[in-house]
Design an enzyme around this catalytic site. Structure first.
Site, PDB file in Angstrom:
ATOM      1  CG  HIS A   1      -1.947   1.083   1.225  1.00 37.54           C
ATOM      2  ND1 HIS A   1      -3.168   0.966   1.835  1.00 37.54           N
ATOM      3  CD2 HIS A   1      -1.937   2.328   0.685  1.00 37.54           C
ATOM      4  CE1 HIS A   1      -3.863   2.078   1.677  1.00 37.54           C
ATOM      5  NE2 HIS A   1      -3.124   2.932   0.992  1.00 37.54           N
TER       6      HIS A   1
ATOM      7  CG  ASN B   1      -4.322   8.112  -4.735  1.00 39.67           C
ATOM      8  OD1 ASN B   1      -3.357   7.381  -4.938  1.00 39.67           O
ATOM      9  ND2 ASN B   1      -4.445   8.841  -3.651  1.00 39.67           N
TER      10      ASN B   1
ATOM     11  CG  HIS C   1      -5.643   2.665   5.603  1.00 42.92           C
ATOM     12  ND1 HIS C   1      -7.008   2.713   5.546  1.00 42.92           N
ATOM     13  CD2 HIS C   1      -5.200   3.293   4.493  1.00 42.92           C
ATOM     14  CE1 HIS C   1      -7.365   3.342   4.446  1.00 42.92           C
ATOM     15  NE2 HIS C   1      -6.297   3.700   3.780  1.00 42.92           N
TER      16      HIS C   1
ATOM     17  CG  ASN D   1      -8.354  10.466   5.750  1.00 46.33           C
ATOM     18  OD1 ASN D   1      -8.748  10.714   6.865  1.00 46.33           O
ATOM     19  ND2 ASN D   1      -8.906  10.965   4.657  1.00 46.33           N
TER      20      ASN D   1
ATOM     21  CG  ASP E   1      -1.814   4.938   3.557  1.00 47.25           C
ATOM     22  OD1 ASP E   1      -1.704   5.143   2.329  1.00 47.25           O
ATOM     23  OD2 ASP E   1      -2.722   5.427   4.257  1.00 47.25           O
TER      24      ASP E   1
HETATM   25 ZN   LIG Z   1      -3.515   4.934   0.887  1.00 49.92          ZN
END
Ligand SMILES: [Zn+2]
Length: 429
Positions: A59, A93, A234, A280, A307
């Site tokens: 991730h 993204n 996450h 987040n 992340d």
């Molecule tokens: Zn992420």
């Protein structure tokens, strides 16, 4: 290459022993005792180090294309190998989003590419819906054929439950997980941190735990109904973990990951560090962090994931409401996991850093078995201090700045070549 004298830890082979290991080209060819160096063979003295299958961070946000000021495939993979990671799964993204076969092919690097500056393997996670807009299901089989290993609108949640069910129906026959970013936008509102005592004290809007838990519950129920695989990204609350355990008991095909920061920090970090701790899902309570560490020890977490979400310094400075969300993670992850869980058995640590992600996402590697890719992570228990000025990542913001971490990456080998070697990392001590 001959790696000599290290403690080889390979959960897949149930191996934890002092052994030598030989690679040839991009493969592992031999593991044994007292292997002799051949003429011209590169030798790495790994005495005092753990020698593990290459670590996988499933991730990460590599930002290319579209946000090259934050990170590129080159800077992101340079950060990866410094952090001990030989393989990354890149979130979609970007701008444009990774939602078509050309984009998947463009950011996918099943082998490192030195001309392109790509030092680690990159496996793309394609978008779950067109442009990550949460409305239109994609042609998943063609994306898998192009190299996508999973699907996610990470950073956003598919708000429409009917669309989400359609996504899961389409994915069910492919045996590839939908990676869920669980956050109900209406419950989150304008929240910039966890909703609780600290947000009240600071007088800023918070995002409640229920914003995550309600979507985790929804998607687990849909997965049970449809028979699809879901992977909860996450996980940050104790109740999300309870829901995952609940769904597993009902034979849901569910996996999950946890980040270093959710294992170690609470919302009080936002009070201390401001925007540097904005992320987040938000940093939660001490009870949540404890529940996540307990879940790791109980085997309820499938793998660790950083992340890694780099931003420019300018984007991470300023007030809490306007600062960018997320921070760099690849270069602190290994040390942070060890600090969070100092008593974790070494084979469990390696499984959480490598073996399990390879199994869940069906990636090459995750083992040092003869014939496997020559991806090797070597580390020691040498403590070190986090200095973001030394990061290879373009993202310098991290709440771990200045922390002493108890585990240090000494060398990273990708496809049979040394991609990183720590300064001062003399073995044998
Ligand atoms: Zn992420």
């Amino acid at each position: 290459m001959l790696v000599r004298g290290g403690r080889i830890v390979d959960p897949r082979q149930r191996l934890d022993a002092l052994r030598d290991l030989r690679t040839e080209g991009d493969r592992i060819v031999e593991i044994g005792e007292h292997l002799r160096a051949r003429a011209g063979e590169e030798t790495i003295d790994a005495v005092g180090w753990v020698v593990a299958p290459g670590f996988i961070d499933a991730h990460v946000h590599l930002r290319e294309p579209g946000f090259e000021a934050k990170e590129t495939l080159a800077s992101g993979t340079a950060a990866a190998v410094r952090g001990g990671f030989t393989t990354l799964c890149a979130m979609p993204n970007t701008e444009p989003a990774i939602d078509g076969v050309e984009m998947v092919a463009r950011v996918g690097f099943p082998a490192p590419n030195r001309e392109r500056g790509v030092l680690a393997r990159i496996f793309p996670i394609a978008a779950m819906t067109r442009a990550r807009a949460g409305r239109e299901v994609l042609d998943y089989p063609s994306l898998v054929a192009a190299g996508a290993v999973a699907f996610s609108d990470d950073g956003s949640t598919v708000a429409d439950a009917r669309v989400m069910r359609e996504v899961l129906r389409a994915l069910a026959p492919l045996d590839r997980p939908a990676i869920v970013h669980a956050e109900d936008a209406a419950l989150k509102g304008s929240g910039v941190m966890h909703e609780g005592a600290v947000s009240a004290r600071l007088g800023v809007p918070g995002s409640p735990a229920s914003a995550e838990e309600s979507i985790v519950a929804r998607d687990l129920i849909l997965a049970l109904e449809v028979g699809a695989r879901v992977h909860i990204a996450h996980v940050s609350t104790a109740r999300s973990m309870e829901l995952i355990v609940w769904a597993r008991e009902r034979r849901a095909r569910v996996t999950c990951e946890v980040t270093p920061h959710h294992l170690l920090f609470t919302d009080e970090a936002v009070e201390e560090f401001g925007a540097r701790a904005k992320v987040n899902p938000p940093l939660r309570t001490a009870a949540d962090a404890r529940a996540l560490r307990d879940a790791v020890r109980a085997g309820a977490i499938d793998f660790f994931a950083s992340d890694h979400a780099p931003h420019t310094d300018a984007e991470k400075s300023g007030d809490l409401a306007h600062a960018a969300v997320g921070f760099t993670g690849l270069e602190i992850a290994v040390g942070a996991y060890a600090r969070a869980l100092p008593d974790l058995p070494m084979s469990d640590f390696v499984a959480l850093c490598s073996t399990r992600a390879a199994e869940v996402l069906r990636l090459p590697g995750g083992t040092l078995a003869v014939g496997a890719p020559a991806d090797i992570t070597m580390f020691s228990e040498r403590p070190w201090r986090v200095d973001p000025a030394r990061f290879a990542s373009k993202g310098r913001a991290t709440p771990f700045e200045g922390w002493e971490l108890p585990r240090c990456v000494e060398a990273t080998v990708v496809a049979g070549r040394v991609a990183y070697r720590a300064e001062g990392g003399t073995s044998g001590s």
